[in-house]
Design a protein around this motif. Structure first.
Motif, mmCIF file in Angstrom:
data_model
loop_
_atom_site.group_PDB
_atom_site.id
_atom_site.type_symbol
_atom_site.label_atom_id
_atom_site.label_comp_id
_atom_site.label_asym_id
_atom_site.label_seq_id
_atom_site.Cartn_x
_atom_site.Cartn_y
_atom_site.Cartn_z
ATOM 1 N N LEU A 26 -64.601 7.989 -12.006
ATOM 2 C CA LEU A 26 -65.457 6.907 -11.517
ATOM 3 C C LEU A 26 -66.283 6.436 -12.695
ATOM 4 O O LEU A 26 -67.032 7.214 -13.296
ATOM 5 C CB LEU A 26 -66.372 7.398 -10.385
ATOM 6 C CG LEU A 26 -67.276 6.353 -9.736
ATOM 7 C CD1 LEU A 26 -66.460 5.271 -9.042
ATOM 8 C CD2 LEU A 26 -68.228 7.009 -8.739
ATOM 9 N N ALA A 27 -66.126 5.173 -13.065
ATOM 10 C CA ALA A 27 -66.790 4.665 -14.264
ATOM 11 C C ALA A 27 -67.454 3.324 -13.982
ATOM 12 O O ALA A 27 -66.928 2.500 -13.233
ATOM 13 C CB ALA A 27 -65.780 4.508 -15.402
ATOM 14 N N LYS A 28 -68.599 3.110 -14.603
ATOM 15 C CA LYS A 28 -69.281 1.821 -14.551
ATOM 16 C C LYS A 28 -68.842 1.004 -15.757
ATOM 17 O O LYS A 28 -68.870 1.486 -16.891
ATOM 18 C CB LYS A 28 -70.790 2.024 -14.572
ATOM 19 C CG LYS A 28 -71.586 0.739 -14.726
ATOM 20 C CD LYS A 28 -73.057 1.055 -14.891
ATOM 21 C CE LYS A 28 -73.843 -0.158 -15.341
ATOM 22 N NZ LYS A 28 -75.266 0.163 -15.595
ATOM 23 N N VAL A 29 -68.410 -0.237 -15.530
ATOM 24 C CA VAL A 29 -68.039 -1.140 -16.612
ATOM 25 C C VAL A 29 -68.801 -2.447 -16.449
ATOM 26 O O VAL A 29 -69.183 -2.821 -15.338
ATOM 27 C CB VAL A 29 -66.522 -1.405 -16.659
ATOM 28 C CG1 VAL A 29 -65.752 -0.126 -16.959
ATOM 29 C CG2 VAL A 29 -66.031 -2.019 -15.361
ATOM 30 N N SER A 30 -69.001 -3.136 -17.549
ATOM 31 C CA SER A 30 -69.780 -4.376 -17.537
ATOM 32 C C SER A 30 -69.036 -5.456 -18.304
ATOM 33 O O SER A 30 -68.569 -5.219 -19.430
ATOM 34 C CB SER A 30 -71.152 -4.121 -18.167
ATOM 35 O OG SER A 30 -71.927 -5.296 -18.172
ATOM 36 N N PRO A 43 -74.446 -10.153 -16.797
ATOM 37 C CA PRO A 43 -73.166 -9.449 -16.872
ATOM 38 C C PRO A 43 -72.723 -8.928 -15.509
ATOM 39 O O PRO A 43 -73.539 -8.525 -14.676
ATOM 40 C CB PRO A 43 -73.462 -8.290 -17.839
ATOM 41 C CG PRO A 43 -74.614 -8.778 -18.671
ATOM 42 C CD PRO A 43 -75.452 -9.610 -17.749
ATOM 43 N N ALA A 44 -71.418 -8.960 -15.273
ATOM 44 C CA ALA A 44 -70.847 -8.441 -14.023
ATOM 45 C C ALA A 44 -70.628 -6.940 -14.167
ATOM 46 O O ALA A 44 -69.886 -6.504 -15.050
ATOM 47 C CB ALA A 44 -69.532 -9.146 -13.719
ATOM 48 N N GLU A 45 -71.278 -6.174 -13.306
ATOM 49 C CA GLU A 45 -71.150 -4.720 -13.345
ATOM 50 C C GLU A 45 -70.280 -4.249 -12.188
ATOM 51 O O GLU A 45 -70.528 -4.605 -11.029
ATOM 52 C CB GLU A 45 -72.520 -4.055 -13.298
ATOM 53 C CG GLU A 45 -73.357 -4.359 -14.542
ATOM 54 C CD GLU A 45 -74.649 -3.576 -14.577
ATOM 55 O OE1 GLU A 45 -75.076 -3.090 -13.509
ATOM 56 O OE2 GLU A 45 -75.224 -3.445 -15.672
ATOM 57 N N LEU A 46 -69.254 -3.474 -12.505
ATOM 58 C CA LEU A 46 -68.314 -2.961 -11.513
ATOM 59 C C LEU A 46 -68.225 -1.449 -11.623
ATOM 60 O O LEU A 46 -68.452 -0.876 -12.700
ATOM 61 C CB LEU A 46 -66.907 -3.536 -11.726
ATOM 62 C CG LEU A 46 -66.641 -5.014 -11.406
ATOM 63 C CD1 LEU A 46 -67.197 -5.922 -12.494
ATOM 64 C CD2 LEU A 46 -65.135 -5.241 -11.253
ATOM 65 N N LEU A 47 -67.886 -0.802 -10.512
ATOM 66 C CA LEU A 47 -67.456 0.580 -10.529
ATOM 67 C C LEU A 47 -65.939 0.585 -10.410
ATOM 68 O O LEU A 47 -65.382 -0.105 -9.545
ATOM 69 C CB LEU A 47 -68.066 1.373 -9.371
ATOM 70 C CG LEU A 47 -69.540 1.746 -9.467
ATOM 71 C CD1 LEU A 47 -69.987 2.457 -8.192
ATOM 72 C CD2 LEU A 47 -69.810 2.625 -10.681
ATOM 73 N N ASP A 59 -52.749 3.137 -9.125
ATOM 74 C CA ASP A 59 -53.866 2.721 -8.296
ATOM 75 C C ASP A 59 -55.175 2.609 -9.057
ATOM 76 O O ASP A 59 -55.545 3.498 -9.837
ATOM 77 C CB ASP A 59 -54.059 3.716 -7.142
ATOM 78 C CG ASP A 59 -52.874 3.743 -6.202
ATOM 79 O OD1 ASP A 59 -52.668 2.744 -5.507
ATOM 80 O OD2 ASP A 59 -52.146 4.754 -6.194
ATOM 81 N N VAL A 60 -55.875 1.512 -8.829
ATOM 82 C CA VAL A 60 -57.254 1.334 -9.269
ATOM 83 C C VAL A 60 -58.037 0.801 -8.074
ATOM 84 O O VAL A 60 -57.598 -0.140 -7.399
ATOM 85 C CB VAL A 60 -57.356 0.345 -10.450
ATOM 86 C CG1 VAL A 60 -58.818 0.091 -10.801
ATOM 87 C CG2 VAL A 60 -56.602 0.886 -11.669
ATOM 88 N N PHE A 61 -59.167 1.421 -7.793
ATOM 89 C CA PHE A 61 -60.083 0.944 -6.765
ATOM 90 C C PHE A 61 -61.360 0.512 -7.457
ATOM 91 O O PHE A 61 -61.801 1.142 -8.436
ATOM 92 C CB PHE A 61 -60.370 2.051 -5.742
ATOM 93 C CG PHE A 61 -59.160 2.477 -4.963
ATOM 94 C CD1 PHE A 61 -58.831 1.864 -3.762
ATOM 95 C CD2 PHE A 61 -58.326 3.486 -5.435
ATOM 96 C CE1 PHE A 61 -57.707 2.246 -3.048
ATOM 97 C CE2 PHE A 61 -57.198 3.876 -4.726
ATOM 98 C CZ PHE A 61 -56.884 3.248 -3.530
ATOM 99 N N LEU A 62 -61.952 -0.565 -6.973
ATOM 100 C CA LEU A 62 -63.160 -1.040 -7.650
ATOM 101 C C LEU A 62 -64.190 -1.563 -6.660
ATOM 102 O O LEU A 62 -63.860 -2.046 -5.578
ATOM 103 C CB LEU A 62 -62.825 -2.099 -8.699
ATOM 104 C CG LEU A 62 -62.174 -3.422 -8.276
ATOM 105 C CD1 LEU A 62 -63.221 -4.433 -7.836
ATOM 106 C CD2 LEU A 62 -61.384 -3.996 -9.442
ATOM 107 N N ARG A 63 -65.427 -1.454 -7.105
ATOM 108 C CA ARG A 63 -66.566 -2.005 -6.370
ATOM 109 C C ARG A 63 -67.070 -3.206 -7.144
ATOM 110 O O ARG A 63 -67.481 -3.090 -8.303
ATOM 111 C CB ARG A 63 -67.685 -0.970 -6.222
ATOM 112 C CG ARG A 63 -68.855 -1.431 -5.346
ATOM 113 C CD ARG A 63 -69.947 -0.373 -5.344
ATOM 114 N NE ARG A 63 -70.966 -0.601 -4.323
ATOM 115 C CZ ARG A 63 -72.040 -1.376 -4.458
ATOM 116 N NH1 ARG A 63 -72.224 -2.027 -5.614
ATOM 117 N NH2 ARG A 63 -72.910 -1.498 -3.486
ATOM 118 N N SER A 64 -67.022 -4.382 -6.531
ATOM 119 C CA SER A 64 -67.377 -5.627 -7.201
ATOM 120 C C SER A 64 -68.896 -5.773 -7.284
ATOM 121 O O SER A 64 -69.642 -5.039 -6.637
ATOM 122 C CB SER A 64 -66.792 -6.812 -6.426
ATOM 123 O OG SER A 64 -67.484 -6.975 -5.196
#
Length: 370
Positions: A26-30, A43-47, A59-64
């Motif tokens: 589980l990683a936070k990206v920006s 900046p758009a921050e996603l998990l 598979d990749v799951f993400l939180r927008s």
């Protein structure tokens, strides 16, 4: 705590077993740039998360940024078999083209994609950014080729797998190996490099640190300069832990997931924290049938390259539980915690066939001695 998102309860196989077993990371990206090169502000921050799966997708799951979770699989690749999983993610802006992309590591493969600001998802590229010599399922069968870590350092992107790789930015990007261990030392078909982290080296200049598990277990340092990369084994972990524990340590896993940069009084001189587990077959008490040392410790590297060991335990808990392994360490984000507080979590069942192996994950907090 509350449930934020649950993997879909789909079934796979003749026994109706769940397709998704667990999150693998589980990683936070920006993102500051969308797929068309437009600026994203703020900046758009996603998990983003990979998953252990019995299915056929990558598979990749993400939180927008809006808080919505979605399934955003990478396009099918013929060289990755059923069950391939993503371990690390990183966002990097190409130093030549100025294009910003997200990168995802799997079994000797690195995928890439761009941020779709309208859909708030990743638009994955049809072909990987890099394909290594042994692409395959992201586990032991990938012969150490799995990409376990991605990190930026001094503006460049690096990956840890069977070697340490550096991305050569440009219109025709490629990846080159900048550090490897001799074949005899890298044998054993185990984890290879992991926990890749950028921090000041002994000279104060940027350096990469990584753990290694093969025929040996080491901590390596790769100094970066305009003249190129120069790497060396900084610590032979079994030898070091044999002296600390006063018993033979035959092998170890160091930095299961990450190496934590721990601030010190000198901001330019942080320490590094690395959780570990260690096999001590001659100890009178080990965990179950694994021969793993029952205590949970982590290495502390000062910025001058000196190593010590700290142990995770609560003296109020009797009898002392077998914690076995520190798998993750995080600095406290909470203002009410004393300065320097860390949270450590772990356990490693080690495929032990014994009672008491399940429901043994743990989480402690404390302040390392200075």
């Amino acid at each position: 705590w509350q449930v934020e998102y649950e993997l879909p309860k789909t079934s796979a196989g003749r026994w109706g077993a769940r397709e998704y077993l667990a999150f693998s990371n589980l990683a936070k990206v920006s993102f500051t740039q969308d797929k068309n090169g437009n600026t994203v502000s703020p900046p758009a921050e996603l998990l983003v998360a990979g998953a252990f799966s019995r299915g056929t997708e990558i598979d990749v799951f993400l939180r927008s940024p809006s808080g919505r979770w979605s399934h955003d699989p990478i396009p099918p690749q013929s060289f990755l078999p059923k069950g391939a999983q993503i371990r690390p993610f990183a966002v990097h802006t190409d130093m030549v083209t100025g294009v910003q992309m997200i990168y995802a590591g799997s079994g000797d493969v690195i995928f890439s994609g761009k941020y779709d600001a309208q859909a708030q998802t990743i638009e994955w590229n049809a072909y990987p950014d890099w394909v290594g010599p042994t692409p395959g399922k992201n586990n032991i069968q990938s012969h150490g080729g799995r990409i376990t870590s991605l990190t930026e350092c001094a503006g460049k992107l690096y990956a840890a797998g069977s070697d340490i790789y550096e991305r050569q930015d440009g219109q025709r990007p490629n990846w080159k190996s900048i550090f490897s261990l001799p074949r005899g030392e890298s044998g054993g078909n185990l984890r290879s490099f992991s926990g890749l982290t950028c921090a000041p080296g002994s000279s104060g200049q940027p350096a990469l640190f990584s753990s290694f598990q093969g025929a040996s277990a080491d901590v390596v340092r790769i100094d970066l300069s305009s003249n190129g990369a120069k790497g060396a084994v900084e610590l032979n972990v079994p030898e070091f832990l044999s002296r600390v524990l006063n018993t033979e340590a035959t092998t170890a896993i160091v930095a299961y997931n990450d190496i934590t940069v721990y601030p010190s009084a000198d901001s330019a001189c942080p320490s590094l924290l690395m959780g570990f587990s260690v096999h001590t077959p001659n100890e009178p008490v080990t965990f179950a049938t694994t021969k793993k040392y029952p205590g949970a410790g982590f290495l502390v590297r000062s910025c001058k390259g000196e190593y010590t060991v700290e142990w995770v335990y609560d003296p109020a808990i009797k009898p002392v539980p077998a914690l076995v392994a520190v798998r993750a360490i995080a600095l406290s984000p909470f203002s009410q915690d004393p300065r320097g507080t860390i949270y450590a979590g772990g356990f490693d069942a080690g495929n032990a066939l014994a009672p008491g192996v399940h429901n043994t994950a743990w989480l402690y907090k404390g302040v390392p001695r200075r």
